[in-house]
Write an enzyme that holds these catalytic residues in place. Sequence first.
Site, short mmCIF file in Angstrom:
data_model
loop_
_atom_site.label_atom_id
_atom_site.label_comp_id
_atom_site.label_asym_id
_atom_site.label_seq_id
_atom_site.Cartn_x
_atom_site.Cartn_y
_atom_site.Cartn_z
N HIS A 1 -33.50 37.57 27.99
CA HIS A 1 -33.46 38.53 29.10
C HIS A 1 -32.01 38.66 29.58
O HIS A 1 -31.10 38.03 29.00
CB HIS A 1 -34.40 38.09 30.23
CG HIS A 1 -34.20 36.67 30.69
ND1 HIS A 1 -33.06 36.25 31.33
CD2 HIS A 1 -34.98 35.56 30.57
CE1 HIS A 1 -33.15 34.96 31.61
NE2 HIS A 1 -34.30 34.51 31.15
N HIS B 1 -29.81 35.50 29.91
CA HIS B 1 -29.21 35.02 28.66
C HIS B 1 -28.05 35.93 28.25
O HIS B 1 -26.99 35.46 27.82
CB HIS B 1 -30.24 35.02 27.52
CG HIS B 1 -31.45 34.16 27.76
ND1 HIS B 1 -32.72 34.67 27.84
CD2 HIS B 1 -31.58 32.83 27.94
CE1 HIS B 1 -33.58 33.69 28.04
NE2 HIS B 1 -32.92 32.55 28.11
N SER C 1 -37.67 33.44 31.48
CA SER C 1 -38.62 33.77 30.41
C SER C 1 -40.05 33.56 30.88
O SER C 1 -40.99 34.14 30.34
CB SER C 1 -38.36 32.88 29.19
OG SER C 1 -37.01 33.01 28.79
P1 AMP Z 1 -33.63 29.01 28.52
O1 AMP Z 1 -33.85 29.96 27.38
O2 AMP Z 1 -34.56 29.21 29.66
O3 AMP Z 1 -33.53 27.58 28.07
O4 AMP Z 1 -32.19 29.37 29.10
C1 AMP Z 1 -31.06 29.37 28.29
C2 AMP Z 1 -29.83 29.47 29.17
O5 AMP Z 1 -29.90 30.67 29.93
C3 AMP Z 1 -29.75 28.31 30.17
O6 AMP Z 1 -28.39 27.89 30.28
C4 AMP Z 1 -30.23 28.94 31.44
O7 AMP Z 1 -29.71 28.34 32.60
C5 AMP Z 1 -29.71 30.36 31.29
N1 AMP Z 1 -30.46 31.26 32.16
C6 AMP Z 1 -31.80 31.41 32.22
N2 AMP Z 1 -32.14 32.29 33.18
C7 AMP Z 1 -30.97 32.70 33.75
C8 AMP Z 1 -30.64 33.59 34.81
N3 AMP Z 1 -31.58 34.25 35.49
N4 AMP Z 1 -29.35 33.76 35.13
C9 AMP Z 1 -28.39 33.09 34.45
N5 AMP Z 1 -28.63 32.23 33.45
C10 AMP Z 1 -29.90 32.04 33.10
#
Ligand code: AMP
Length: 290
Positions: free
Chosen positions: A34, A37, A186
């Site tokens: 999203h 990311h 997500s």
């Molecule tokens: P995830 O796929 O949820 O493990 O997230 C991968 C990376 O994206 C991690 O470093 C999260 O902190 C970052 N991330 C997820 N959601 C957001 C958001 N809304 N804003 C900024 N970074 C995000």
Amino acid sequence: METIHTIDWMKQVSRYARAKEHVLGFVPTMGAIHEGHLSLVREARKRCSPVVVSIFVNPAQFGPTEDLAKYPRPFETDRAKLEELGVDYLFAPSVEEMYPKGFSSAVSVDGISDRLEGRSRAGHFRGVATIVLKLFEIVQPSFAYFGRKDAQQQAVIRRMARDLNLDAQIVTCPIVREADGLAMSSRNVYLSRDARRAATVLYRSLVALREQIEHDERNVARLLSAAKNAIASEPTVAVDYVEIVDAETFEPIVNLRGNCFAVLAAKIGGTRLIDNALIEQAAESFIVTL
Ligand code: AMP
């Protein structure tokens, strides 16, 4: 964009980049890509080439009753989004590739991993630290990008990087929010229409807390009751924790001082969401970033 599924090939690519003194930027994700990311990818692209994004839904960071099986995995859509943004390599290993039979090592970052998210999700940060260290060994990034959305996670990784003398510089990027303030995640796709509407109260509780700080409130207990009262206006939202903690150690504090995070977790119709505000001291005043 090249998609890589094996550790061997990913290592060859990163060794080549190192040998050529290229500045490799790395964005680890679990996919279901999203704007949050993508903001990390854009940031990485500003100073790194090549940029590597990983998609790996890491079983080791999910508890036995959590959503590992139903976690969204829209791989082809993810790949298209990353390609469009100019990502050079997508590293997408299988679970067997990352955790072959007999795998038995782990990294634990003591103290900080036991609080808040770590207390509610036993073993979570051990799973996170282990996979991030493995990914760093495979990808060998100069810069690695994380979101402040997962504030405690980036603090755990910073601690690990310092303790274990990792080469990667950790860069923490701002939270990307929906127009109504809900932090992108997500897991937001799990929310029913009513739960999605109720979920905005998390953001509004942080706004209430910020208002109190702007009115010179410095006492953490009173700041937290402002936030909790705001959340209580939505009876379908079950709070797990709302705390204000030191930005580095995640230990609770009594009065605002230095840099800290207001962190919260809550369940809404079966979906667990987290959010936070960064509170930074600037001389006598505090700047709150949502
Ligand atoms: P995830 O796929 O949820 O493990 O997230 C991968 C990376 O994206 C991690 O470093 C999260 O902190 C970052 N991330 C997820 N959601 C957001 C958001 N809304 N804003 C900024 N970074 C995000």
